[in-house]
Design a protein around this motif. Sequence first.
Motif, short mmCIF file in Angstrom:
data_model
loop_
_atom_site.label_atom_id
_atom_site.label_comp_id
_atom_site.label_asym_id
_atom_site.label_seq_id
_atom_site.Cartn_x
_atom_site.Cartn_y
_atom_site.Cartn_z
N PRO A 126 0.83 -1.20 0.00
CA PRO A 126 0.00 0.00 0.00
C PRO A 126 0.87 1.26 0.00
O PRO A 126 1.97 1.28 0.57
CB PRO A 126 -0.79 -0.13 1.30
CG PRO A 126 -0.74 -1.58 1.65
CD PRO A 126 0.58 -2.06 1.15
N PRO A 127 0.42 2.33 -0.63
CA PRO A 127 1.22 3.56 -0.68
C PRO A 127 1.57 4.10 0.70
O PRO A 127 2.64 4.69 0.88
CB PRO A 127 0.31 4.53 -1.45
CG PRO A 127 -0.57 3.64 -2.28
CD PRO A 127 -0.79 2.42 -1.46
N VAL A 128 0.68 3.91 1.68
CA VAL A 128 0.96 4.43 3.01
C VAL A 128 2.15 3.71 3.64
O VAL A 128 2.91 4.31 4.41
CB VAL A 128 -0.30 4.29 3.91
CG1 VAL A 128 -0.66 2.83 4.14
CG2 VAL A 128 -0.11 5.01 5.23
N ILE A 129 2.36 2.44 3.28
CA ILE A 129 3.54 1.73 3.78
C ILE A 129 4.77 2.10 2.96
O ILE A 129 5.87 2.28 3.51
CB ILE A 129 3.31 0.20 3.72
CG1 ILE A 129 2.04 -0.18 4.48
CG2 ILE A 129 4.51 -0.54 4.27
CD1 ILE A 129 2.08 0.16 5.94
N GLU A 130 4.60 2.28 1.67
CA GLU A 130 5.72 2.67 0.80
C GLU A 130 6.29 4.00 1.23
O GLU A 130 7.51 4.23 1.12
CB GLU A 130 5.25 2.73 -0.65
CG GLU A 130 6.34 3.06 -1.64
CD GLU A 130 5.80 3.15 -3.07
OE1 GLU A 130 6.56 3.61 -3.95
OE2 GLU A 130 4.63 2.76 -3.30
N ALA A 131 5.43 4.90 1.76
CA ALA A 131 5.91 6.21 2.19
C ALA A 131 6.85 6.12 3.39
O ALA A 131 7.58 7.07 3.68
CB ALA A 131 4.71 7.11 2.54
N GLN A 187 15.41 -2.28 1.17
CA GLN A 187 14.18 -2.22 1.96
C GLN A 187 13.41 -3.54 1.86
O GLN A 187 13.15 -4.04 0.76
CB GLN A 187 13.29 -1.07 1.48
CG GLN A 187 12.16 -0.71 2.41
CD GLN A 187 12.62 0.06 3.64
OE1 GLN A 187 13.66 0.74 3.60
NE2 GLN A 187 11.88 -0.03 4.73
N VAL A 188 13.05 -4.09 3.01
CA VAL A 188 12.27 -5.33 3.09
C VAL A 188 10.98 -5.03 3.85
O VAL A 188 11.01 -4.33 4.86
CB VAL A 188 13.06 -6.46 3.78
CG1 VAL A 188 12.19 -7.69 3.99
CG2 VAL A 188 14.29 -6.82 2.97
N THR A 189 9.88 -5.55 3.36
CA THR A 189 8.57 -5.29 3.97
C THR A 189 7.84 -6.60 4.19
O THR A 189 7.81 -7.46 3.30
CB THR A 189 7.72 -4.36 3.08
OG1 THR A 189 8.46 -3.15 2.82
CG2 THR A 189 6.40 -4.02 3.75
N GLU A 190 7.25 -6.73 5.39
CA GLU A 190 6.43 -7.89 5.73
C GLU A 190 5.02 -7.41 6.03
O GLU A 190 4.82 -6.52 6.86
CB GLU A 190 7.00 -8.61 6.96
CG GLU A 190 8.45 -9.05 6.80
CD GLU A 190 9.09 -9.39 8.14
OE1 GLU A 190 8.40 -9.22 9.18
OE2 GLU A 190 10.27 -9.79 8.16
N LEU A 191 4.04 -7.98 5.33
CA LEU A 191 2.63 -7.62 5.55
C LEU A 191 1.89 -8.85 6.04
O LEU A 191 1.85 -9.88 5.37
CB LEU A 191 2.00 -7.12 4.24
CG LEU A 191 2.63 -5.89 3.58
CD1 LEU A 191 1.85 -5.50 2.34
CD2 LEU A 191 2.71 -4.71 4.55
N PHE A 236 8.16 -8.57 0.69
CA PHE A 236 8.59 -7.79 -0.47
C PHE A 236 10.05 -7.38 -0.28
O PHE A 236 10.51 -7.14 0.84
CB PHE A 236 7.75 -6.52 -0.64
CG PHE A 236 6.29 -6.78 -0.85
CD1 PHE A 236 5.73 -6.74 -2.12
CD2 PHE A 236 5.45 -7.06 0.23
CE1 PHE A 236 4.38 -6.97 -2.31
CE2 PHE A 236 4.09 -7.28 0.04
CZ PHE A 236 3.56 -7.24 -1.23
N VAL A 237 10.77 -7.27 -1.40
CA VAL A 237 12.10 -6.66 -1.43
C VAL A 237 11.98 -5.45 -2.33
O VAL A 237 11.76 -5.59 -3.54
CB VAL A 237 13.17 -7.65 -1.95
CG1 VAL A 237 14.52 -6.95 -2.03
CG2 VAL A 237 13.25 -8.86 -1.05
N GLY A 238 12.13 -4.27 -1.73
CA GLY A 238 11.76 -3.06 -2.46
C GLY A 238 10.25 -3.09 -2.68
O GLY A 238 9.48 -3.28 -1.73
N LEU A 239 9.83 -2.93 -3.94
CA LEU A 239 8.41 -3.06 -4.28
C LEU A 239 8.11 -4.41 -4.91
O LEU A 239 6.96 -4.64 -5.32
CB LEU A 239 8.01 -1.93 -5.24
CG LEU A 239 8.08 -0.51 -4.68
CD1 LEU A 239 7.74 0.51 -5.76
CD2 LEU A 239 7.14 -0.34 -3.49
#
Length: 268
Positions: A126-131, A187-191, A236-239
């Motif tokens: 989501p864009p709010v997390i990408e920010a 950047q790594v993201t876990e949702l 995710f790694v990056g986007l």
Amino acid sequence: MDIKAGILAAIILSVISGVISIWVGLKKIREARGLTFYRLRERTMKRGWQLLWTGLGLFLFAFALGKFGQPAAFTYFKVTPTMAPTSTITLTPTITLTPTITLTPTITETPSTTDTPTPTSTPFIPPVIEALFESDVAPNPDAVFSPLQFSTKMENFQAVSPATYFVNPIDDIFAIYSYNNMIPGVQVTELWMHEGKMVHYNTYPWDGTTGGLGFAECNFTLCDGWEEGSYQLQIFVGLDWKVVGIFSVEGAPSTATFTPTPSETPAP
């Protein structure tokens, strides 16, 4: 040509050769009697008798070959029996009965929970997390993650009794994976999703190595008490979406009970 035919051919050739040899030998003997010179007469006579004896020898050879040739040949050449072709049974087609009654299909109940659910849409950040991204390091497109293994217990980066189905009460759930071709600082993201709704996220610059073992974790408080239903963990790694794991939780979640603490009341 088999052994029997070969022996028969040898007998015929021996007999023919013997006849020719005797005939030529007798002719030489008759010619020798009419010669005047002694040496020439003796030489011709000797040659005639040689041909005559050769012919008789060929006759004896043909006789011996006919009597003892086959047994002697079978002694040195083993005969391998050949399978005689056998007739095959021809099946006669039978009449297939065509049913006249067509059964009406019935409705089959579909279970509400499956052991190995699959994602229904492509995950995205989501864009709010990408920010909230902090890193400017470009991700490696060749970075790979193994399938996620879920468990309520982890030892030495190994899932203990991994499963995709859990029953409340639950405290922690770990997602263990292996990875390779990562770049430190990316950047790594876990949702963490519950029934399509995000209940927890974690985004951070990668502080691990280029390859090895890793894990993600969510607990009772962060994941809204592990409500009953289907859960997803998207990494995710990056986007770039790299891996998604799915598990389900059944049973009413445990609820914390408030126990009042007695306080001292001053005496009047």
